[in-house]
Design a protein around this motif. Structure first.
Motif, PDB file in Angstrom:
ATOM      1  N   VAL A   1       0.835  -1.204   0.000  1.00 39.20           N
ATOM      2  CA  VAL A   1       0.000   0.000   0.000  1.00 39.20           C
ATOM      3  C   VAL A   1       0.869   1.253   0.000  1.00 39.20           C
ATOM      4  O   VAL A   1       0.638   2.195  -0.782  1.00 39.20           O
ATOM      5  CB  VAL A   1      -0.945  -0.005   1.217  1.00 39.20           C
ATOM      6  CG1 VAL A   1      -1.689   1.327   1.330  1.00 39.20           C
ATOM      7  CG2 VAL A   1      -1.940  -1.155   1.109  1.00 39.20           C
ATOM      8  N   SER A   2       1.881   1.274   0.874  1.00 39.70           N
ATOM      9  CA  SER A   2       2.731   2.468   0.953  1.00 39.70           C
ATOM     10  C   SER A   2       3.554   2.669  -0.319  1.00 39.70           C
ATOM     11  O   SER A   2       3.904   3.803  -0.661  1.00 39.70           O
ATOM     12  CB  SER A   2       3.661   2.377   2.167  1.00 39.70           C
ATOM     13  OG  SER A   2       4.555   1.286   2.047  1.00 39.70           O
ATOM     14  N   ALA A   3       3.851   1.585  -1.033  1.00 39.19           N
ATOM     15  CA  ALA A   3       4.583   1.701  -2.297  1.00 39.19           C
ATOM     16  C   ALA A   3       3.694   2.200  -3.430  1.00 39.19           C
ATOM     17  O   ALA A   3       4.184   2.524  -4.516  1.00 39.19           O
ATOM     18  CB  ALA A   3       5.191   0.354  -2.683  1.00 39.19           C
ATOM     19  N   GLY A   4       2.372   2.259  -3.206  1.00 44.22           N
ATOM     20  CA  GLY A   4       1.452   2.767  -4.211  1.00 44.22           C
ATOM     21  C   GLY A   4       0.901   1.729  -5.166  1.00 44.22           C
ATOM     22  O   GLY A   4       0.124   2.056  -6.075  1.00 44.22           O
ATOM     23  N   HIS A   5       1.264   0.447  -4.968  1.00 46.26           N
ATOM     24  CA  HIS A   5       0.841  -0.576  -5.929  1.00 46.26           C
ATOM     25  C   HIS A   5      -0.662  -0.840  -5.875  1.00 46.26           C
ATOM     26  O   HIS A   5      -1.277  -1.130  -6.913  1.00 46.26           O
ATOM     27  CB  HIS A   5       1.601  -1.880  -5.690  1.00 46.26           C
ATOM     28  CG  HIS A   5       3.076  -1.774  -5.937  1.00 46.26           C
ATOM     29  ND1 HIS A   5       3.597  -1.122  -7.030  1.00 46.26           N
ATOM     30  CD2 HIS A   5       4.139  -2.251  -5.233  1.00 46.26           C
ATOM     31  CE1 HIS A   5       4.927  -1.187  -6.989  1.00 46.26           C
ATOM     32  NE2 HIS A   5       5.270  -1.868  -5.908  1.00 46.26           N
ATOM     33  N   LEU A   6      -1.266  -0.752  -4.688  1.00 47.01           N
ATOM     34  CA  LEU A   6      -2.713  -0.978  -4.601  1.00 47.01           C
ATOM     35  C   LEU A   6      -3.468   0.116  -5.349  1.00 47.01           C
ATOM     36  O   LEU A   6      -4.408  -0.173  -6.109  1.00 47.01           O
ATOM     37  CB  LEU A   6      -3.154  -1.045  -3.141  1.00 47.01           C
ATOM     38  CG  LEU A   6      -4.647  -1.289  -2.910  1.00 47.01           C
ATOM     39  CD1 LEU A   6      -5.083  -2.628  -3.502  1.00 47.01           C
ATOM     40  CD2 LEU A   6      -4.988  -1.228  -1.419  1.00 47.01           C
ATOM     41  N   ASP A   7      -3.068   1.364  -5.162  1.00 52.10           N
ATOM     42  CA  ASP A   7      -3.709   2.469  -5.886  1.00 52.10           C
ATOM     43  C   ASP A   7      -3.519   2.310  -7.392  1.00 52.10           C
ATOM     44  O   ASP A   7      -4.436   2.583  -8.178  1.00 52.10           O
ATOM     45  CB  ASP A   7      -3.133   3.810  -5.438  1.00 52.10           C
ATOM     46  CG  ASP A   7      -3.621   4.221  -4.054  1.00 52.10           C
ATOM     47  OD1 ASP A   7      -4.642   3.663  -3.592  1.00 52.10           O
ATOM     48  OD2 ASP A   7      -2.983   5.085  -3.430  1.00 52.10           O
ATOM     49  N   THR A   8      -2.323   1.869  -7.799  1.00 52.09           N
ATOM     50  CA  THR A   8      -2.055   1.678  -9.230  1.00 52.09           C
ATOM     51  C   THR A   8      -2.952   0.591  -9.801  1.00 52.09           C
ATOM     52  O   THR A   8      -3.495   0.735 -10.908  1.00 52.09           O
ATOM     53  CB  THR A   8      -0.576   1.309  -9.451  1.00 52.09           C
ATOM     54  OG1 THR A   8       0.249   2.358  -8.962  1.00 52.09           O
ATOM     55  CG2 THR A   8      -0.290   1.094 -10.931  1.00 52.09           C
ATOM     56  N   LEU A   9      -3.129  -0.495  -9.071  1.00 53.69           N
ATOM     57  CA  LEU A   9      -3.972  -1.590  -9.546  1.00 53.69           C
ATOM     58  C   LEU A   9      -5.433  -1.160  -9.654  1.00 53.69           C
ATOM     59  O   LEU A   9      -6.084  -1.376 -10.689  1.00 53.69           O
ATOM     60  CB  LEU A   9      -3.863  -2.788  -8.600  1.00 53.69           C
ATOM     61  CG  LEU A   9      -4.808  -3.967  -8.891  1.00 53.69           C
ATOM     62  CD1 LEU A   9      -4.457  -4.631 -10.214  1.00 53.69           C
ATOM     63  CD2 LEU A   9      -4.774  -4.984  -7.750  1.00 53.69           C
ATOM     64  N   LEU A  10      -5.951  -0.551  -8.594  1.00 53.69           N
ATOM     65  CA  LEU A  10      -7.383  -0.227  -8.562  1.00 53.69           C
ATOM     66  C   LEU A  10      -7.720   1.025  -9.360  1.00 53.69           C
ATOM     67  O   LEU A  10      -8.853   1.172  -9.843  1.00 53.69           O
ATOM     68  CB  LEU A  10      -7.848  -0.068  -7.117  1.00 53.69           C
ATOM     69  CG  LEU A  10      -7.785  -1.328  -6.251  1.00 53.69           C
ATOM     70  CD1 LEU A  10      -8.248  -1.024  -4.834  1.00 53.69           C
ATOM     71  CD2 LEU A  10      -8.616  -2.447  -6.854  1.00 53.69           C
ATOM     72  N   GLY A  11      -6.776   1.949  -9.474  1.00 54.63           N
ATOM     73  CA  GLY A  11      -7.041   3.168 -10.236  1.00 54.63           C
ATOM     74  C   GLY A  11      -8.238   3.946  -9.724  1.00 54.63           C
ATOM     75  O   GLY A  11      -9.017   4.494 -10.511  1.00 54.63           O
ATOM     76  N   GLY A  12      -8.419   3.983  -8.404  1.00 53.51           N
ATOM     77  CA  GLY A  12      -9.534   4.717  -7.812  1.00 53.51           C
ATOM     78  C   GLY A  12     -10.828   3.941  -7.723  1.00 53.51           C
ATOM     79  O   GLY A  12     -11.826   4.456  -7.194  1.00 53.51           O
ATOM     80  N   ARG A  13     -10.848   2.708  -8.242  1.00 53.63           N
ATOM     81  CA  ARG A  13     -12.074   1.901  -8.181  1.00 53.63           C
ATOM     82  C   ARG A  13     -12.224   1.300  -6.782  1.00 53.63           C
ATOM     83  O   ARG A  13     -11.248   0.867  -6.177  1.00 53.63           O
ATOM     84  CB  ARG A  13     -12.020   0.785  -9.220  1.00 53.63           C
ATOM     85  CG  ARG A  13     -11.779   1.274 -10.651  1.00 53.63           C
ATOM     86  CD  ARG A  13     -11.520   0.086 -11.577  1.00 53.63           C
ATOM     87  NE  ARG A  13     -11.177   0.510 -12.930  1.00 53.63           N
ATOM     88  CZ  ARG A  13      -9.929   0.725 -13.345  1.00 53.63           C
ATOM     89  NH1 ARG A  13      -8.913   0.581 -12.500  1.00 53.63           N
ATOM     90  NH2 ARG A  13      -9.698   1.083 -14.589  1.00 53.63           N
TER      91      ARG A  13
END
Length: 368
Positions: free
Chosen positions: A50-62
């Motif tokens: 999460v802190s590396a940003g991979h979850l945000d990258t995967l979901l793209g705000g979804r």
């Protein structure tokens, strides 16, 4: 993007695809939804991802229901966390139409796969490995599990993924120790199956340490091809798949004895050296092999000796608890030459006398 197919001809029939590329993560969620559209995804990840940003990258705000393992790492890989993941799926009103999405390293993949195997008697899991360790090894093959208070992976199940997506760009966020440690599993694959691959790693070490994505893609293709071929032949570890445990029997004992202060790859490096010394004792090692392997592991800054606080007698006791032990003693995978497992009578793991193992571990303890 490169694609490989892993066939699973056993209790969980069918096959799954492994996609390998650079920059796959941002466009992956729509692909998953298209491939598994009738299923409701549930993401398992950890605080580091999460802190590396991979979850945000995967979901793209979804929006998506999720469970974040915190603290991350082997210390959370236990039955309590597994129960928490299952209960989080229940609280989200998920059922047998669930798709578990594992986004992270080896601990995330193992725990998410185990939770998928036991939730409502089994739902599919997609593996998206984000570490060098998981991309080389744990995301492929369907071994899932959690640790007990006594030994590693005491609870487990074979639960093959529905798909694997490897974005080699994801490892750019790893710290240096995690990155290098995970490369040990690639060394192991080369040692057991492909001497030319071992030479490739030697020659490309500078590029690997610089995290060049083209070389990392080639590395992933080698790893997935080797492991996929073994899994197709023996998905449930009846015999041939045991070769993938090279260095792991003593390595897992070392990892447990360190209270997981050592990373998995670091412990396996010590296990590889121990296996090499057993090979020398049993007359299986050609001249210079152990030195060559030691030099390569040292280029990764991987430990090749037991630490000062490591008790060789404790390691022997842990070996008696090994999940593959029969009559309180495991069999060992050994090489007779680089790239080839010693396989007398068609057996990929063989009996090694306890006295030989005690001698090797005692010598390694004295060498530190």
């Amino acid at each position: 993007m490169h694609e490989l197919e892993v066939k699973v001809p056993a209790a969980q029939p069918g096959s799954y695809r492994v996609a390998i590329g650079t920059g796959l993560l941002p466009g992956l969620w729509p692909q998953i939804k298209a491939a598994f559209g009738h299923r409701r995804p549930f993401v398992v990840t950890d605080a580091n991802v999460v802190s590396a940003g991979h979850l945000d990258t995967l979901l793209g705000g979804r929006p998506a229901p999720q469970f974040v393992i915190d603290p991350p790492g082997e210390g959370s890989k236990n039955i309590t966390t597994a129960v928490a993941i299952v209960e989080a799926m229940e609280k989200a009103y998920l059922g047998r139409d669930t798709l578990v999405v594992a986004l992270g390293g080896g601990t995330v993949g193992d725990m998410a796969g185990f939770a998928a195997a036991i939730f409502k008697r089994g739902v599919p899991v997609v593996q998206i490995p984000t570490t060098t360790l998981a991309q080389a090894d744990s995301a492929i093959g369907g071994k899932t599990g959690v640790d007990s208070s006594v030994s590693k992976n005491a609870f487990g199940a074979f639960w093959h993924p529905a798909a694997v997506y490897i974005d080699v760009a994801a490892v750019q966020t790893l710290d240096e120790r995690q990155y290098r440690s995970g490369l040990v599993e690639s060394v192991k694959h080369a040692m057991i199956a492909d001497a030319d691959y071992f030479e490739f790693i030697e020659q490309q070490m500078d590029a690997l340490l610089a995290r060049r994505t083209d070389v990392l893609e080639t590395l992933a293709r080698f790893n997935c091809t080797i492991k996929g071929r073994v899994i197709e032949a023996d998905p449930d570890e009846r015999n041939q798949r045991r070769m993938l445990n090279y260095g792991h029997t003593i390595g897992h004992a070392v990892e447990s004895a360190s209270n997981y202060r050592l990373l998995h790859g670091e412990a396996i490096a010590i296990g590889i050296i121990a296996a090499g010394r057993i090979e020398v004792e049993m007359g299986l090692s050609e001249p210079g092999r152990l030195e060559r392997v030691t030099a390569l592991l040292e280029r990764l800054d991987a430990p090749t000796k037991l630490s000062a606080d490591m008790d060789d007698k404790q390691l022997i006791d842990l070996l008696r608890h090994d999940k593959k032990a029969v009559d309180q003693w495991p069999r060992f995978v050994l090489l007779d030459r680089l790239g080839h497992v010693h396989c007398p009578d068609g057996q990929y793991a063989i009996d090694v006398g306890r006295s030989i193992v005690e001698k090797v571990l005692g010598a390694m303890a004295n060498d530190r």
